[in-house]
Every structure is written in structure tokens, then in C-alpha cells.
Motif scaffolding. Structure first.
Motif, PDB file in Angstrom:
ATOM      1  N   ASP A  45      -3.767   9.486 -12.929  1.00 45.49           N
ATOM      2  CA  ASP A  45      -3.154   9.382 -11.610  1.00 45.49           C
ATOM      3  C   ASP A  45      -3.766   8.255 -10.777  1.00 45.49           C
ATOM      4  OD1 ASP A  45      -5.531  10.919 -11.575  1.00 45.49           O
ATOM      5  OD2 ASP A  45      -5.024  11.758  -9.630  1.00 45.49           O
ATOM      6  N   GLN A  46      -4.922   7.724 -11.228  1.00 46.58           N
ATOM      7  CA  GLN A  46      -5.598   6.661 -10.473  1.00 46.58           C
ATOM      8  C   GLN A  46      -5.340   5.263 -11.049  1.00 46.58           C
ATOM      9  OE1 GLN A  46      -7.632   7.051  -7.554  1.00 46.58           O
ATOM     10  NE2 GLN A  46      -6.548   9.006  -7.607  1.00 46.58           N
ATOM     11  N   THR A 101      -0.037   6.444  -6.316  1.00 45.57           N
ATOM     12  CA  THR A 101      -1.142   7.368  -6.036  1.00 45.57           C
ATOM     13  C   THR A 101      -1.191   7.718  -4.560  1.00 45.57           C
ATOM     14  OG1 THR A 101      -2.420   6.417  -7.857  1.00 45.57           O
ATOM     15  CG2 THR A 101      -3.630   7.714  -6.244  1.00 45.57           C
ATOM     16  N   ILE A 102      -1.055   6.694  -3.706  1.00 45.14           N
ATOM     17  CA  ILE A 102      -1.062   6.907  -2.258  1.00 45.14           C
ATOM     18  C   ILE A 102       0.121   7.781  -1.838  1.00 45.14           C
ATOM     19  CG2 ILE A 102      -0.781   5.751  -0.029  1.00 45.14           C
ATOM     20  CD1 ILE A 102      -3.522   5.421  -1.077  1.00 45.14           C
ATOM     21  N   LYS A 103       1.293   7.473  -2.364  1.00 47.14           N
ATOM     22  CA  LYS A 103       2.484   8.248  -2.009  1.00 47.14           C
ATOM     23  C   LYS A 103       2.312   9.724  -2.359  1.00 47.14           C
ATOM     24  CE  LYS A 103       6.527   6.439  -2.996  1.00 47.14           C
ATOM     25  NZ  LYS A 103       7.602   5.735  -3.751  1.00 47.14           N
ATOM     26  N   LEU A 145       0.828  -1.204   0.000  1.00 52.42           N
ATOM     27  CA  LEU A 145       0.000   0.000   0.000  1.00 52.42           C
ATOM     28  C   LEU A 145       0.863   1.255   0.000  1.00 52.42           C
ATOM     29  CD1 LEU A 145      -2.719  -1.130   2.555  1.00 52.42           C
ATOM     30  CD2 LEU A 145      -3.109  -0.617   0.143  1.00 52.42           C
ATOM     31  N   GLU A 146       1.924   1.252   0.767  1.00 55.46           N
ATOM     32  CA  GLU A 146       2.796   2.430   0.853  1.00 55.46           C
ATOM     33  C   GLU A 146       3.574   2.659  -0.438  1.00 55.46           C
ATOM     34  OE1 GLU A 146       3.796   2.795   5.607  1.00 55.46           O
ATOM     35  OE2 GLU A 146       5.056   1.487   4.386  1.00 55.46           O
ATOM     36  N   ARG A 147       3.758   1.590  -1.234  1.00 54.92           N
ATOM     37  CA  ARG A 147       4.461   1.736  -2.516  1.00 54.92           C
ATOM     38  C   ARG A 147       3.549   2.247  -3.628  1.00 54.92           C
ATOM     39  NH1 ARG A 147       6.519  -3.397  -1.357  1.00 54.92           N
ATOM     40  NH2 ARG A 147       5.247  -4.311  -3.028  1.00 54.92           N
ATOM     41  N   TYR A 180      -7.418   2.919   1.446  1.00 56.75           N
ATOM     42  CA  TYR A 180      -8.559   3.164   0.560  1.00 56.75           C
ATOM     43  C   TYR A 180      -8.432   2.466  -0.791  1.00 56.75           C
ATOM     44  CZ  TYR A 180      -6.883   6.944  -2.621  1.00 56.75           C
ATOM     45  OH  TYR A 180      -6.260   7.683  -3.582  1.00 56.75           O
ATOM     46  N   PRO A 181      -7.213   2.145  -1.304  1.00 56.07           N
ATOM     47  CA  PRO A 181      -7.183   1.342  -2.534  1.00 56.07           C
ATOM     48  C   PRO A 181      -7.843  -0.031  -2.364  1.00 56.07           C
ATOM     49  CG  PRO A 181      -5.072   2.389  -2.192  1.00 56.07           C
ATOM     50  CD  PRO A 181      -5.857   2.610  -0.932  1.00 56.07           C
ATOM     51  N   VAL A 182      -7.800  -0.560  -1.150  1.00 55.20           N
ATOM     52  CA  VAL A 182      -8.454  -1.849  -0.900  1.00 55.20           C
ATOM     53  C   VAL A 182      -9.972  -1.665  -0.929  1.00 55.20           C
ATOM     54  CG1 VAL A 182      -8.628  -3.806   0.675  1.00 55.20           C
ATOM     55  CG2 VAL A 182      -6.474  -2.535   0.510  1.00 55.20           C
ATOM     56  N   ALA A 183     -10.448  -0.571  -0.342  1.00 55.94           N
ATOM     57  CA  ALA A 183     -11.880  -0.285  -0.392  1.00 55.94           C
ATOM     58  C   ALA A 183     -12.331  -0.062  -1.831  1.00 55.94           C
ATOM     59  CB  ALA A 183     -12.196   0.953   0.459  1.00 55.94           C
TER      60      ALA A 183
END
Length: 339
Positions: free
Chosen positions: A157-158, A115-117, A110-112, A136-139
Motif C-alpha cells: 500500500d506504500q 495511498t493518500i486518497k 499529492l491528492e492523486r 507527508y509523501p514529500v517528507a
């Protein structure tokens, strides 16, 4: 592997109700949704639960903007006859799927996620990242797979979110020993990320750089006046740069007369076209696009119960679809209730 393909391709898309929608949303996904809704089965999710991932201290902001987003959907041309509009938090199966999927992804992965970063950096979280935001990517994977969507209109970007969704799908299918979940493909618009009126970063509500789909002509004019052109273009007779010129970026995105825009670029490069005239054309183009949306929105806003009824009916239908996916996934993972 069992065949789960649908005769009609399914689209899942949506928005966080953190405020009214703007031109960035229009070029990013709304235009694709409108064009594809008659040839696909489409679900549009008002992602209020996801909106809380960085608005937990202001849930009223999310609640009051649910109807604002729905008004924008209907005003822009999303048709409930073809598209199911639903409320994320009211569909409990989505939350249950999220909990299941969290077991098939690591914190490090998730941290990699690029988009999240980027979003963690933009919000200045540092290491104080809300767990809901990190996950939230899991959701979103739960949202996409719950409706068996194979197409997801998103901005570029998504795209990493869709890639992570497909990783989760493959892991669960491998564990289940059958194709219980479907992989999805990102549908990216031809026009890239629309910059904010200042030219810095993408169009954003939080940065105050957005032109809303409900904007008045005066608001459009004010926003266009602020747009970055070419600082070296001091007089109309001076040659100017088109590259990096925000006004031309917007004309490329919204002006239907491609030949006329090409001519404007040529005139601007050789000198003889002033910024005032250039910006006036953009104002006229944007007003032509936004005015009918603004008028439809105002008419719809006079009957909020009708708008909420569209959301209620769509949510009711969506609950059935999402629950079916949850039941199938639980059974495939041998998690069916024993009591």
C-alpha cells in the motif's frame, strides 16, 4: 550526470510511533529489515514528526511511544551494530529538504496519490485534510533521499509513496543538471497486507484489530478466537472454505511447516477438521514466534536509558549523513548561502 552510487546499498525504512508494533509490521517490513541488515547499510527512522500529521492534538502519544517502538525494534532482532536507528524530528536537515521538495510537487499530484486518497478516506478527513498529512509523501521523499537510500522495505500500500519520491528525484536532478539524488526501489514482502483479526481491512492499531509483538499468550488466544473462518463450517465434519479464511491467511504467513499447512487445507476442504483445532495450531505458531520477542522486550524495558542511548547515538550519526545531502542539494540548486 555525476555518479552518486554507494559501494554498499543503503536501506531507509521506519515507523510512526503511534503505538507498539504488531504482526502486520513484522510481515510488512520488519522481517525484511532483519534479513537485509547484514548485507546493506540500513537506517531505521522513528518517524515522530510524521506521526504528528494526524496526532497534532495528542503529541504526548507520539512522545511516549518513541521508546515503545525502539523496544520492538531491538527485541525483534534489529541490531544497532548493523542498523542505525534515529529520531526524525531531531534531524533538522530532513525538514529543510522537505521544504525544498515541496516546490517540485503539486497539490493535485499529492491528492492523486492512491495511498493518500485511501488514508484520507479511512480517517474521514473529507476536505479538512491537515496540510502536513497531505504532504507527508514529500517528507518521506526527504527521508529516503537524505540517506541516499536505494531500497525501501514497505507494504504494497506504500508503493505509490516510493513512486512519488522518484518523481521528485527526477525533477530535482533535471533542475540541477546532475544526479544529485538517487531513485529508490520498493522492497515489498512476498506476503501481502495482513488482515486484522476480524478479517476486515488490514491489521491496525486504531481499529483494535492488531496482535502486538509484545502480546501475552492469553492475548494471542483471545485474538485468534475472534478470527473469521467460514460461517458455513458449523461442524468439524462439514467441508469448509480456505479462501478468505483469516486463520489460514495467518498460517500461510507464520507457520514454517508449509507441507503441514497444505495438509490442513486439504482436510478442512473435505471436512474433518474443526475450527477449534485449527485455531489452536495458529495460537501455538504465534506463541512460538512472539514469546522470545516478548521476553527480550521485557529485559530491554528494564534498562530504558540503554535503549534511548541507542537512539541518541544513531540520531547523532544520521544528522551528519542527512546534512551532507542537504548541502549537496542546495549547492546543486544554486541555493548555497550568500551570507
Amino acid at each position: 550526470m555525476r555518479d552518486c552510487e554507494n559501494a554498499t546499498p543503503v536501506i531507509l525504512t521506519g515507523d510512526r510511533p503511534t503505538g507498539p508494533l504488531h504482526l502486520g509490521h513484522y510481515v510488512g517490513t520488519l522481517k525484511n529489515r532483519i534479513e537485509m541488515q547484514t548485507s546493506h547499510r540500513q537506517f531505521v527512522l522513528v518517524a515522530d514528526a510524521q506521526g504528528l500529521t494526524d496526532n497534532a492534538d495528542n503529541p504526548d502519544r507520539i512522545r511516549r511511544n518513541v521508546i515503545e517502538v525502539c523496544l520492538d525494534y531491538l527485541a525483534v532482532g534489529i541490531d544497532p551494530a548493523y542498523t542505525t536507528i534515529c529520531l526524525q524530528s531531531a534531524i533538522s536537515a530532513l525538514s529543510e529538504l522537505t521544504v525544498l521538495y515541496l516546490n517540485y510537487v503539486t497539490v493535485a499530484r499529492l491528492e492523486r496519490n492512491p495511498t493518500i486518497k485511501d488514508e484520507i478516506r479511512a480517517r474521514g478527513f473529507g476536505r479538512d485534510i491537515p496540510a502536513g498529512f497531505l504532504c507527508y509523501p514529500v517528507a518521506q521523499a526527504a527521508d529516503i533521499t537524505a540517506f541516499k537510500a536505494t531500497l525501501v522495505p514497505v507494504g504494497d500500500d506504500q508503493v505509490p509513496i516510493i513512486e512519488q519520491t522518484n518523481e521528485i528525484v527526477r525533477r530535482i536532478n533535471c533542475q540541477a543538471g546532475c544526479e544529485i539524488l538517487l531513485e529508490a526501489k520498493a522492497v515489498v514482502p512476498k506476503i501481502g497486507r495482513l488482515p486484522g483479526v476480524s478479517g476486515e481491512g488490514k491489521m491496525s492499531k486504531s481499529q483494535g484489530s492488531a496482535i502486538y509483538l509484545s502480546a501475552s499468550r492469553a492475548e494471542i488466544e483471545s485474538a485468534v478466537r475472534q478470527m473469521y473462518t467460514d460461517p458455513g463450517h458449523l461442524r468439524a465434519s462439514d467441508p469448509g472454505k480456505v479462501e478468505g479464511n483469516v486463520v489460514f491467511t495467518y498460517l500461510d504467513a507464520f507457520d514454517p511447516d508449509v507441507d503441514a499447512v497444505a495438509d490442513l487445507k486439504a482436510r478442512y476442504r473435505r471436512g474433518g477438521l474443526g475450527d477449534v483445532a485449527l485455531k489452536q495450531r495458529l495460537v501455538d505458531v504465534l506463541e512460538t514466534l512472539i514469546a522470545p520477542i516478548r521476553e527480550r522486550r521485557a529485559a530491554l524495558a528494564r534498562h530504558p536509558d540503554d535503549v534511548l542511548d541507542v537512539l541518541r547515538q544513531g540520531t547523532k550519526a544520521s544528522k551528519i549523513t542527512a546534512q551532507q545531502t542537504l548541502d549537496e542539494t542546495r549547492e546543486a540548486l544554486r541555493l548555497s548561502a550568500l551570507v
